[in-house]
Scaffold this active site. Structure first.
Site, mmCIF file in Angstrom:
data_model
loop_
_atom_site.group_PDB
_atom_site.id
_atom_site.type_symbol
_atom_site.label_atom_id
_atom_site.label_comp_id
_atom_site.label_asym_id
_atom_site.label_seq_id
_atom_site.Cartn_x
_atom_site.Cartn_y
_atom_site.Cartn_z
ATOM 1 N N HIS A 1 2.964 3.975 -1.343
ATOM 2 C CA HIS A 1 2.211 3.197 -0.599
ATOM 3 C C HIS A 1 2.097 1.927 -1.469
ATOM 4 O O HIS A 1 1.348 1.673 -2.534
ATOM 5 C CB HIS A 1 1.156 3.626 -0.292
ATOM 6 C CG HIS A 1 0.694 5.468 0.370
ATOM 7 N ND1 HIS A 1 0.933 4.956 2.086
ATOM 8 C CD2 HIS A 1 -0.384 6.697 0.886
ATOM 9 C CE1 HIS A 1 0.584 5.878 2.555
ATOM 10 N NE2 HIS A 1 0.407 6.974 1.862
ATOM 11 N N CYS B 1 6.243 0.548 2.952
ATOM 12 C CA CYS B 1 5.441 -0.663 3.984
ATOM 13 C C CYS B 1 5.363 -1.685 3.407
ATOM 14 O O CYS B 1 5.383 -2.340 2.609
ATOM 15 C CB CYS B 1 4.681 0.219 4.886
ATOM 16 S SG CYS B 1 3.875 1.573 5.476
#
Length: 184
Positions: free
Chosen positions: A107, A164
């Site tokens: 993440h 991301c």
């Protein structure tokens, strides 16, 4: 106001819980890759890239990012639960020393917060119970979130990091930031 306060408390709890999970996984990873602290030295000496196995959710090693002073646990699998513990190893790809693509995901707001600061030529070091592998960043790219072409067979070993993008985006990011690193 009560709803807002509840949301703030819930978010704070999730962040604290994720940090605790990552700390526990990092301690486990350090013990796993440190031969002096490993109780099963004979078993570790016989381990190799070919006979190493792991189950989803297992801590399998450590990822060092020296340029940004990063030391992250690697967990087998990329489910939400796995990624709460550390950097996830995409199970359908190989591990270091097996001569193809190694895909690690994390993440952008937890383990890979500073990954955007890495530059071409920086080293990435993967420590596993059977050895240490050093890679050099050679290329980066930004792809759509649903682009799976980054997962593919390679004629040589390549370490691929995925997170991301954009880094400061709030919510589900529309893209992925990809780093390709080759053995040094």
């Amino acid at each position: 106001m009560a709803f807002g306060l509840g949301l703030l408390i819930y978010s704070g709890w999730n962040i604290w819980s994720a940090n605790q999970n990552q700390k526990e996984s990092l301690a486990e990873a350090k013990e796993l890759v440190n031969p002096e602290s490993n109780k099963n030295n004979n078993q570790q000496e016989k381990m190799s890239a070919e006979n190493f196995t792991a189950n989803d959710g297992d801590v399998i090693g450590m990822l060092h990012l020296p340029a940004i002073d990063g030391e992250l646990p690697i967990v087998e699998g990329t489910s939400e639960d796995d990624l709460e513990q550390g950097v996830g190893h995409y199970s359908s790809t190989v591990l270091p020393g097996q001569g193809n693509q190694i895909l690690l995901s994390g993440h952008r707001d937890t383990v890979f917060q500073k990954v955007g600061e890495l530059q071409l030529g920086d080293e990435l070091i993967v420590d596993l119970p059977y050895g240490s592998y050093t890679y050099e960043i050679a290329e980066t790219e930004i792809v759509d979130a649903d682009d799976t072409t980054v997962i593919r067979d390679y004629p040589e070993e390549v370490l691929t990091l995925s997170t991301c993008y954009p880094f400061g985006f709030i919510g589900n990011a529309p893209e992925r930031y990809i780093i390709y690193a080759y053995p040094k």
